[in-house]
Design an enzyme around this catalytic site. Structure first.
Site, PDB file in Angstrom:
ATOM      1  N   LYS A  22       0.829  -1.216   0.000  1.00  0.00           N
ATOM      2  CA  LYS A  22       0.000   0.000   0.000  1.00  0.00           C
ATOM      3  C   LYS A  22       0.860   1.261   0.000  1.00  0.00           C
ATOM      4  CE  LYS A  22      -1.624   1.495   4.189  1.00  0.00           C
ATOM      5  NZ  LYS A  22      -1.386   2.922   4.466  1.00  0.00           N
ATOM      6  N   ASN A  23       1.871   1.272   0.883  1.00  0.00           N
ATOM      7  CA  ASN A  23       2.646   2.508   1.042  1.00  0.00           C
ATOM      8  C   ASN A  23       3.596   2.766  -0.126  1.00  0.00           C
ATOM      9  OD1 ASN A  23       1.330   2.985   3.378  1.00  0.00           O
ATOM     10  ND2 ASN A  23       3.059   2.527   4.760  1.00  0.00           N
ATOM     11  N   ARG A  92      -4.600  10.385   5.137  1.00  0.00           N
ATOM     12  CA  ARG A  92      -3.571  11.418   5.162  1.00  0.00           C
ATOM     13  C   ARG A  92      -2.684  11.393   3.932  1.00  0.00           C
ATOM     14  NH1 ARG A  92      -2.096  13.836   9.625  1.00  0.00           N
ATOM     15  NH2 ARG A  92      -0.006  13.908   8.786  1.00  0.00           N
ATOM     16  N   CYS A 116      -4.403  12.184  13.959  1.00  0.00           N
ATOM     17  CA  CYS A 116      -4.979  10.871  13.721  1.00  0.00           C
ATOM     18  C   CYS A 116      -4.713  10.010  14.949  1.00  0.00           C
ATOM     19  CB  CYS A 116      -4.428  10.241  12.459  1.00  0.00           C
ATOM     20  SG  CYS A 116      -2.752   9.702  12.613  1.00  0.00           S
ATOM     21  N   ARG A 121       0.335  14.496  13.541  1.00  0.00           N
ATOM     22  CA  ARG A 121       1.248  14.194  12.429  1.00  0.00           C
ATOM     23  C   ARG A 121       1.354  15.431  11.549  1.00  0.00           C
ATOM     24  NH1 ARG A 121      -0.513   8.409  10.153  1.00  0.00           N
ATOM     25  NH2 ARG A 121       1.362   8.597   8.897  1.00  0.00           N
ATOM     26  N   ASP A 304       5.591   0.592  11.877  1.00  0.00           N
ATOM     27  CA  ASP A 304       4.381  -0.090  11.414  1.00  0.00           C
ATOM     28  C   ASP A 304       4.322  -1.562  11.826  1.00  0.00           C
ATOM     29  OD1 ASP A 304       3.436   2.226  10.348  1.00  0.00           O
ATOM     30  OD2 ASP A 304       3.781   1.700   8.253  1.00  0.00           O
ATOM     31  N   ILE A 326       9.385   7.132  16.500  1.00  0.00           N
ATOM     32  CA  ILE A 326       8.816   7.814  15.324  1.00  0.00           C
ATOM     33  C   ILE A 326       7.450   8.408  15.653  1.00  0.00           C
ATOM     34  CG2 ILE A 326       8.037   7.486  12.939  1.00  0.00           C
ATOM     35  CD1 ILE A 326      10.345   5.444  12.721  1.00  0.00           C
ATOM     36  N   ARG A 396      -8.136  -0.934   5.563  1.00  0.00           N
ATOM     37  CA  ARG A 396      -7.348   0.115   4.908  1.00  0.00           C
ATOM     38  C   ARG A 396      -6.013  -0.421   4.422  1.00  0.00           C
ATOM     39  NH1 ARG A 396      -5.726   4.236   8.694  1.00  0.00           N
ATOM     40  NH2 ARG A 396      -4.446   4.664   6.892  1.00  0.00           N
TER      41      ARG A 396
HETATM   42  C1  UD1 Z   1       4.653   6.878   6.423  1.00  0.00           C
HETATM   43  C2  UD1 Z   1       3.798   5.657   6.315  1.00  0.00           C
HETATM   44  C3  UD1 Z   1       3.385   5.164   7.691  1.00  0.00           C
HETATM   45  C4  UD1 Z   1       4.615   4.955   8.563  1.00  0.00           C
HETATM   46  C5  UD1 Z   1       5.496   6.188   8.577  1.00  0.00           C
HETATM   47  C6  UD1 Z   1       6.817   5.987   9.304  1.00  0.00           C
HETATM   48  C7  UD1 Z   1       2.653   5.952   4.203  1.00  0.00           C
HETATM   49  C8  UD1 Z   1       1.389   6.278   3.480  1.00  0.00           C
HETATM   50  N1  UD1 Z   1       2.609   6.011   5.541  1.00  0.00           N
HETATM   51  O1  UD1 Z   1       3.869   7.899   7.040  1.00  0.00           O
HETATM   52  O2  UD1 Z   1       2.674   3.939   7.531  1.00  0.00           O
HETATM   53  O3  UD1 Z   1       4.207   4.656   9.885  1.00  0.00           O
HETATM   54  O4  UD1 Z   1       5.810   6.579   7.223  1.00  0.00           O
HETATM   55  O5  UD1 Z   1       7.526   4.942   8.737  1.00  0.00           O
HETATM   56  O6  UD1 Z   1       3.656   5.616   3.600  1.00  0.00           O
HETATM   57  N2  UD1 Z   1       6.982  14.555  10.566  1.00  0.00           N
HETATM   58  C9  UD1 Z   1       7.078  15.895  10.881  1.00  0.00           C
HETATM   59  N3  UD1 Z   1       6.755  16.792   9.903  1.00  0.00           N
HETATM   60  C10 UD1 Z   1       6.357  16.414   8.651  1.00  0.00           C
HETATM   61  C11 UD1 Z   1       6.278  15.042   8.348  1.00  0.00           C
HETATM   62  C12 UD1 Z   1       6.594  14.141   9.338  1.00  0.00           C
HETATM   63  O7  UD1 Z   1       7.431  16.268  11.992  1.00  0.00           O
HETATM   64  O8  UD1 Z   1       6.082  17.286   7.822  1.00  0.00           O
HETATM   65  C13 UD1 Z   1       7.339  13.554  11.614  1.00  0.00           C
HETATM   66  C14 UD1 Z   1       6.174  12.618  11.967  1.00  0.00           C
HETATM   67  O9  UD1 Z   1       5.320  13.185  12.931  1.00  0.00           O
HETATM   68  C15 UD1 Z   1       6.922  11.404  12.487  1.00  0.00           C
HETATM   69  C16 UD1 Z   1       8.180  11.376  11.600  1.00  0.00           C
HETATM   70  O10 UD1 Z   1       8.315  12.695  11.069  1.00  0.00           O
HETATM   71  O11 UD1 Z   1       7.325  11.620  13.813  1.00  0.00           O
HETATM   72  C17 UD1 Z   1       8.122  10.384  10.475  1.00  0.00           C
HETATM   73  O12 UD1 Z   1       6.915  10.542   9.774  1.00  0.00           O
HETATM   74  P1  UD1 Z   1       6.810  10.240   8.216  1.00  0.00           P
HETATM   75  O13 UD1 Z   1       7.951   9.372   7.806  1.00  0.00           O
HETATM   76  O14 UD1 Z   1       6.592  11.509   7.488  1.00  0.00           O
HETATM   77  O15 UD1 Z   1       5.464   9.390   8.146  1.00  0.00           O
HETATM   78  P2  UD1 Z   1       4.372   9.407   7.002  1.00  0.00           P
HETATM   79  O16 UD1 Z   1       4.991   9.680   5.683  1.00  0.00           O
HETATM   80  O17 UD1 Z   1       3.207  10.231   7.439  1.00  0.00           O
END
Ligand code: UD1
Length: 417
Positions: A22-23, A92, A116, A121, A304, A326, A396
């Site tokens: 999915k991701n 998201r 969420c 996030r 995850d 994370i 999902r």
């Molecule tokens: C993606 C995955 C999710 C997984 C996560 C971490 C998808 C659709 N989702 O989520 O399943 O759990 O990676 O491996 O691929 N952060 C910030 N600012 C930002 C963006 C992120 O502070 O603008 C922080 C987040 O709160 C978190 C960390 O960075 O603490 C990592 O998040 P991120 O890797 O961005 O996760 P997602 O891409 O949302």
């Protein structure tokens, strides 16, 4: 709302085929917006998040055909550059349209994602990267409004490793004018598979699989045909299903290279494997050994799989600690696992799991995608019946999970609500 009823404490056996990730599929679906014409994707899983992303692309004007596991996305008539609140609030990953829409059409209006179940996030890193590439960003009435004449290459150093921000910046930079240097990138396999797809489309990217990506912008990209990589989180979940029921199962169509850290942890917990080309066979262990885990960006242990490993460690012969660096609040499953007689306490971003001799079935509630998987795993091992409500979360991200588990000999049924 549908429920699962599981009669636990049964061994599993046989083979299970892992679906496409999915991701990996979600950003690749939005990358199709970067070129005009038909992108063809194979091994796309039938999941609610994928259907929602298809819906969003249709809102933007793409024509989508989803036949078996092959999805064709025709972006010839895209003319509406918005991700509305109704969709972003449910998924998201809708934010993934921001980079492609800006890069190809110079404009995007994306509803601001809220919090969420796994915590706040933010999307600040996505927005900062778009600004550094020259986009003008305004936040108004709950929407991110982004505009540019043409994006321009820049040096971007991410303050934190972010999968989503890396994907968005990469998709924006491939059509920007000039060179972009992305530093401290996420290097999850899903990012590498996106970068490889973009290369196939004609993008110039160096450093794939490392923390530094060098991109030379090109004027246009062309649509391609590609195959989605196997879902490492689904694979890890089935490995834990075998471990928690102390069974032998073979998972096929998976990539063991993407699972190094979870496999190492399972070895430390007392399980061993036979690795074939694209298959992993897990054998029963003697006892479940306690283990400390810390989630970190890839190639570290994935957040995850945190909840699923916690289910397994509830039955270990001793105390384990799990720290989520994370998503520090990602512990909604703890209270539900404790309803099954697990013994877990949480302090800050760390859970202390005292192993118990057995889990007991009870009614529980799924709170998010991976927490639901953890409850299914616990239910498979628990004595008696476990009833899991709100399983729309699991739909999902897991394709036909109950069907796959029934084929392995589990007693699990879906009650439609
Ligand atoms: C993606 C995955 C999710 C997984 C996560 C971490 C998808 C659709 N989702 O989520 O399943 O759990 O990676 O491996 O691929 N952060 C910030 N600012 C930002 C963006 C992120 O502070 O603008 C922080 C987040 O709160 C978190 C960390 O960075 O603490 C990592 O998040 P991120 O890797 O961005 O996760 P997602 O891409 O949302």
């Amino acid at each position: 709302m549908d429920k699962f009823i599981i009669n636990g404490n049964r061994k599993l056996s046989g083979e299970v085929r892992i679906s496409g990730a999915k991701n990996a599929a979600l950003p690749i679906m939005t990358a199709s917006l970067l070129a005009r014409g038909k992108t063809v994707l194979h091994n796309v899983p039938h999941l609610n998040d994928i259907k929602m992303m298809a819906h969003l692309l249709r809102v933007i004007g793409a024509r989508i055909d989803f036949d078996g596991s092959t999805m064709t996305i025709d972006t010839t008539h895209c003319s509406y550059f918005e991700a509305p609140y109704e969709l972003v609030s449910k998924m998201r990953a809708s934010i993934y349209v921001l980079g492609p829409l800006l890069a190809r059409f110079g404009q995007a209006r994306v509803s601001f994602p809220g919090g969420c179940a796994i915590g706040t996030r933010p999307v600040d890193l996505h927005l900062k990267a778009m600004e550094q590439l020259g986009a003008k960003i305004n936040l108004s009435h709950g929407y991110i409004i982004a505009q540019t004449d043409r994006l321009t290459g820049n040096r971007i150093n991410f303050a934190k490793s972010s999968v989503g921000a890396t994907a968005n910046a990469l998709m924006a930079a491939v059509l920007a004018e000039g060179d972009t240097l992305l530093e401290n990138c996420a290097r999850e396999p899903e990012i590498s598979s996106l970068a490889v797809l973009l290369q196939q489309m004609g993008a110039q990217i160096k450093g794939i699989g490392t923390r530094i990506l060098n991109i030379r912008g090109v004027k246009e990209l062309h649509p391609v045909e590609a195959t989605i990589i196997p879902d490492r989180i689904e694979a890890g979940t089935f490995l834990v299903a075998a471990a928690i029921t102390n069974s032998t199962i073979k998972i096929t169509n998976c990539c063991s290279e993407h699972l190094e850290s979870p496999l190492e942890k399972l070895r430390n917990i007392g399980f061993n494997f036979i690795l074939d080309n694209d298959a992993i066979t897990i054998n029963p262990g003697n006892i479940i050994l306690p283990q400390n885990l810390q989630t970190t960006p890839y190639p570290g242990f994935p957040t995850d799989l945190q909840a699923q490993f916690m289910s397994l460690l509830t039955l270990a012969g001793g105390e384990s600690r799990i720290e989520d660096t994370i998503f520090p609040d990602r512990f909604m499953h703890v209270a539900e696992l404790n309803r099954l007689d697990a013994d877990i306490t949480v302090q800050g971003n760390t859970a202390l799991i005292r192993g118990v001799k057995f889990l007991s079935g009870a009614p529980v509630m799924a709170t998010d995608l991976r927490a639901s998987a953890a409850l299914v795993l616990a239910g498979l091992a628990a004595q008696g019946t476990t009833e899991i409500s709100r399983i729309y979360h699991i739909d999902r991200g897991y394709e036909r999970i109950e069907e796959k588990l029934v084929n392995l000999g589990a007693e699990i049924k879906r009650i439609q609500g």
